[in-house]
Scaffold this active site. Structure first.
Site, PDB file in Angstrom:
ATOM      1  N   LYS A   7       0.842  -1.194   0.000  1.00 29.96           N
ATOM      2  CA  LYS A   7       0.000   0.000   0.000  1.00 29.96           C
ATOM      3  C   LYS A   7       0.881   1.248   0.000  1.00 29.96           C
ATOM      4  O   LYS A   7       1.977   1.241   0.566  1.00 29.96           O
ATOM      5  CB  LYS A   7      -0.876   0.037   1.261  1.00 29.96           C
ATOM      6  N   ARG A  14      -9.537 -12.040   2.554  1.00 36.73           N
ATOM      7  CA  ARG A  14     -10.378 -13.134   2.047  1.00 36.73           C
ATOM      8  C   ARG A  14      -9.677 -14.481   2.178  1.00 36.73           C
ATOM      9  O   ARG A  14     -10.335 -15.513   2.302  1.00 36.73           O
ATOM     10  CB  ARG A  14     -10.777 -12.836   0.602  1.00 36.73           C
TER      11      ARG A  14
END
Length: 494
Positions: free
Chosen positions: A272, A346
């Site tokens: 990020k 996930r």
């Protein structure tokens, strides 16, 4: 702290409702006798406002045993909702907190309408008293003293026992939501996966729940390759946490909560940018929501069976961290091609859901700060939802409407399933692309729920607030704590 009385006595502050249509309600008329008609004058001069969330303070100046009255504007009765009441009372309790009030009362029946009965009002009042006055827990060396509300009295003609019960339930809901807020606000060097597991164990022991905390070696034995892949780069050991609440004699109709517990997310090798990384201590908001719900369940003891599973680790970069192009094997046996290490939540949830099913979950609700895509789609006040079972979703939706935590259903089409199954090297890929990002993430998780009734809740937009609001300060909101608990309390009702 809470009391119920039929008559008004001596208090520092008393809270009274004002509706536009009833500026001279029976409650105001009764009070105005002591004020010798001055309240009516204030209403006519609009010194007392009936507008939504307007708060007007009136000093009694010795005319009654109450020091100050706080008149709360609620607007028109036709537009009066639980959300209006929550916001108005949240703002009111903030005002009382700022005034350092320690003894307050509420004329409960002045807030009652055909839409909301006294039990509803009592529950909401006790709930938002905690939510509205929540204070950000900081690590500053200069600690300021805080004056707490020590006594809160509901004045009502209704049955005292029923009102006391509603006050208790509301208080528990508010307190547990604040517990979740505090977890989310904690810095990542303090709240590691190990500390999160310790918190969960303390909670389980307090409420006499069974629990399991799987260590890395046990996860390896069970084949939890998805969670372990996310953990590869970290010096902090991963934890698979499970709390087990048995509310029935038979282990049937088990509701399984699965909360994403990523204690910090750098994005891994799909790194990020700085501005996207700051604040990623809150990437365990799903875990906090699940633990908050379990606190309510432990306190109120509903007759339901509930499992809470939290796959927890941080996602960092190192020489051992997992990489794009890796192929990993999940606990379910399904293989996954990693196309994006920043789609790690996930992966953790995949093993969490499989483990919840192994423990006996018949219904699954996962909660996660999963995607920025859901914020683009729905903003910061609505949680995105996906499901493979409309009946279960309807129960979650009804619970969310009762708690005023907005959710909106997103679709799962066969073409979405085809996208997450599109890999030359594995059964699934973890990131088909930016288009429909929130839907792709939920669809991926659904591959592990399989035929088990399942609802996915993406709280990326609702888990935190960028600014102060009527129900609390900037920071963590405790999103979905009350909805999950209400779902359990109401589960199976017609």
């Amino acid at each position: 702290m809470f009391q119920v009385q039929k008559e008004l006595a001596s208090h520092e502050a008393v809270v009274v409702a004002l509706f536009e249509e009833e500026k001279t309600s029976s409650f105001v008329q009764e009070l105005d006798k002591a004020f010798e008609g001055q309240l009516q004058v204030l209403l006519e001069e609009k010194e007392l406002s009936t507008k939504k969330k307007a708060i007007s303070k009136v000093h009694s100046l010795g005319k009654t045993d109450v020091k100050r009255y706080y008149f709360v504007g609620l607007g028109k009765k036709e537009s009066y909702t639980t959300e209006t009441l929550r916001s108005a009372l949240g703002k009111t309790f903030k005002t009382l907190q700022a005034a350092k009030v320690q003894d307050a009362a509420i004329l409960l029946d002045s807030f009652v309408t055909e839409k909301l009965d006294a039990i509803d009002v009592a529950h909401i009042a006790a709930e938002v008293q905690g939510l509205g006055t929540y204070e950000l827990q900081t690590y500053k060396s200069d600690k300021k003293d805080r004056v707490e509300l020590e006594k809160f009295t509901a004045i009502t003609a209704e049955d005292a026992q029923e009102i006391e019960a509603a006050l208790t339930v509301g208080y528990v809901h508010g307190r547990a939501t604040n517990s979740a807020r505090t977890l989310v606000n904690m810095p990542p060097n303090v709240l590691t996966a190990t500390k999160l597991a310790e918190y969960a164990v303390e909670l389980a022991e307090k409420y006499d729940m069974d629990y399991k905390v799987l260590e890395k070696e046990e996860m390896e034995e069970l084949g939890m390759g998805a969670l372990l892949a996310v953990n590869q780069g970290s010096i902090e050991p991963p934890k698979m946490i499970a709390l087990i609440y048995k509310g029935k004699e038979e282990w049937t109709d088990v509701i399984g909560f699965v909360g994403k517990g990523i204690t910090y997310d750098t994005g891994g090798y799909s790194l990020k940018p700085r501005e996207g990384m700051v604040g990623m201590k809150g990437d365990m908001g799903g875990a906090a929501a699940v633990l908050g719900a379990m606190e309510i369940i432990g306190e109120l003891r509903p007759e339901q069976n509930v499992i809470a599973v939290i796959p927890s680790t941080d996602n960092v970069v190192s020489g051992t961290a997992f990489k794009p192009d890796d192929v990993i094997t999940s606990m379910s046996g399904k293989t996954i091609e990693v196309l994006n290490t920043d789609a790690e939540g996930r992966l953790a949830l995949a093993d969490g859901i499989t483990y919840a099913k192994k423990l006996g979950a018949n219904y699954l609700i996962d909660v996660a700060t999963l995607t920025g895509g859901v914020i683009v789609a729905l903003g910061n006040h609505t949680t995105g939802a996906m499901t493979n079972n409309e009946e279960l979703f309807e129960q979650v939706l009804e619970a969310s409407m009762e708690t005023d935590e907005s959710i909106w259903q997103l679709p799962i089409f066969d073409r979405d399933k085809e996208r997450v199954r599109n890999s030359k090297f594995a059964d699934l890929n973890n990131s088909p692309g930016r288009e429909g990002h929130a839907v792709m993430a939920g669809t991926f998780i659904g591959e592990f729920a399989e035929d088990t009734p399942w609802v996915h809740l993406d709280i990326a937009g609702t888990s935190e607030s960028s600014g102060a609001h009527d129900l609390g300060p900037a920071g963590a909101t405790g999103a979905m704590v009350r909805t999950l608990a209400t779902l359990v309390e109401r589960f199976g009702e017609e």
